[in-house]
Write a protein that holds these residues in place. Structure first.
Motif, mmCIF file in Angstrom:
data_model
loop_
_atom_site.group_PDB
_atom_site.id
_atom_site.type_symbol
_atom_site.label_atom_id
_atom_site.label_comp_id
_atom_site.label_asym_id
_atom_site.label_seq_id
_atom_site.Cartn_x
_atom_site.Cartn_y
_atom_site.Cartn_z
ATOM 1 N N ASP A 1 0.824 -1.243 -0.188
ATOM 2 C CA ASP A 1 -0.131 0.191 0.167
ATOM 3 C C ASP A 1 0.775 1.149 0.033
ATOM 4 O OD1 ASP A 1 -2.771 -0.807 -0.235
ATOM 5 O OD2 ASP A 1 -2.551 -1.505 1.838
ATOM 6 N N ARG B 1 -4.655 8.004 -6.627
ATOM 7 C CA ARG B 1 -5.572 7.326 -7.259
ATOM 8 C C ARG B 1 -6.346 8.360 -8.274
ATOM 9 N NH1 ARG B 1 -8.967 3.429 -2.852
ATOM 10 N NH2 ARG B 1 -7.079 1.827 -2.430
ATOM 11 N N ASP C 1 -2.737 -0.484 -5.726
ATOM 12 C CA ASP C 1 -2.097 -1.883 -5.879
ATOM 13 C C ASP C 1 -3.369 -2.905 -5.827
ATOM 14 O OD1 ASP C 1 -2.747 -1.381 -2.905
ATOM 15 O OD2 ASP C 1 -1.777 -3.185 -2.260
ATOM 16 N N SER D 1 -5.229 -5.677 -4.431
ATOM 17 C CA SER D 1 -5.454 -6.424 -3.452
ATOM 18 C C SER D 1 -6.730 -7.086 -3.560
ATOM 19 C CB SER D 1 -5.504 -5.779 -2.028
ATOM 20 O OG SER D 1 -6.123 -4.410 -2.074
HETATM 21 MG MG LIG Z 1 -4.163 -0.613 -1.411
#
Ligand SMILES: [Mg+2]
Length: 338
Positions: free
Chosen positions: A81, A155, A232, A234
């Motif tokens: 993260d 993001r 990432d 996940s």
């Molecule tokens: Mg993340």
């Protein structure tokens, strides 16, 4: 190995045993374990912080998950993260809820994996807490990282016409989980869980010992590239991509035939009668990086090892769509965790 009951050491004795040889290696770590709080000095740098909660029976199953691996994974998923913000993880605190079932040696095993991950990724353990729990093991890790001012990647920064890129390959961790769950059913009731996993090592490794893609950030940085947005993976490619689209207020075109999938993942998906693209889109726990880059970097990125261009960013009004192998356009949907 003998099993020592935790009550023999008591809480403070246990903490001392688990943390006695922990040394600090980062400049920003001033004081670690041993006082009421850790002291960090990030002098002028951006401080990134993330936290993650893992519960036995919800997030992991100790029937097939070795405690050492669990310690490693619990740390690495937090590092991932921080990397996803284009930062460097530097410190973690580790809090555990422990039921009577666990011995001192069990927790030492967990800490062994935790320490190994910290050593490999250059992270200091600076604190934590332990408590008894009524059922199962509960793990909460908080990770603090360092960001360079102006280089933190969010993001929200993806722009129309950007390239959509992903590192590594997708779906393997999910197929590893399916495999472990199937074998667990087969071995139910037998004292030794010892199935034959020959030829499927990659899938198991992706599930049991994932890595965070520090190396990809190093490669990008060497080329002087800062992604416009990043996350990432996940929960699965589809849901992460929708996060980027939502936060950046853009749409995207994702090409099914561009999604990187390992051979073992494809073979196992077929055995399980699953669509391999669905596995890659919704599987999760890959901990690869999904990021966007300006279109003019196309040539540079096509030649970069371990990175794949899987589509493009487009205007928000076009929505987020998958272009299937046969050319049909399908609206992307998030599945996330269940
Ligand atoms: Mg993340």
């Amino acid at each position: 190995m003998g099993k020592t009951e935790i009550s023999l050491l008591g809480e403070f004795g246990l903490i001392r045993r688990l943390t006695e040889n922990i040394r600090l290696s980062n400049q920003s770590s001033i004081v670690g374990i041993g006082d009421d709080a850790a002291v960090l000095d990030y002098s002028g740098r951006e401080v990134l912080m993330t936290t993650d909660l893992l519960l036995e029976g919800i997030h992991f199953d100790l029937t097939y998950f070795p405690l050492k691996h669990l310690g490693y994974k619990a740390a690495v998923i937090n590092f991932s993260d921080i990397y996803a913000m284009n930062g460097q993880p530097k410190q973690i605190t580790v809090s555990l809820g422990i039921s009577k079932r666990f011995s001192v040696e069990d927790l030492e095993e967990f800490y062994e994996g935790l320490k190994l991950a910290c050593e490999i990724y250059g992270v200091d353990i600076v604190g934590g807490d332990t408590s008894s729990s009524l059922t199962g093991l509960c793990i909460s890790i908080t990770c603090i990282g360092e960001g360079e001012k102006g280089k933190t990647v969010y993001r929200k920064g993806a722009k129309n016409t950007d390239l959509l890129c992903v590192s590594g390959d997708l779906g393997a961790a999910y197929m590893g989980l399916q495999l472990l769950e199937r074998e667990k059913t087969v071995f139910k009731g037998e004292p030794d869980f010892n199935p034959d996993f020959a030829g499927k090592e990659y899938l198991l490794e992706r599930q049991l010992k994932p890595e965070a893609r520090k190396d990809i950030l190093e490669t990008l940085s060497r080329e002087g590239i800062v992604p416009t947005s990043m996350i990432d993976i996940s929960d699965g490619l589809a849901s992460e991509l929708l996060h980027i689209c939502h936060e950046s207020k853009v749409g995207c075109l994702l090409y099914e035939d561009r999604i990187p999938i390992d051979y073992q993942t494809a073979v196992m998906a077929e055995q399980f009668n699953m669509n391999v693209s669905t596995v890659a889109l919704n599987g999760g726990e890959d901990y690869e990086l999904l990021f966007t880059l300006p279109l003019e970097l196309h040539e540079k990125i096509e030649n970069m090892e371990g990175v794949h261009v899987i589509g493009y960013v487009c205007d928000e009004s076009m929505g987020a769509n998958l272009i299937a192998r046969d050319g049909t356009e399908i609206k992307l949907q998030a599945q996330g965790w269940t």
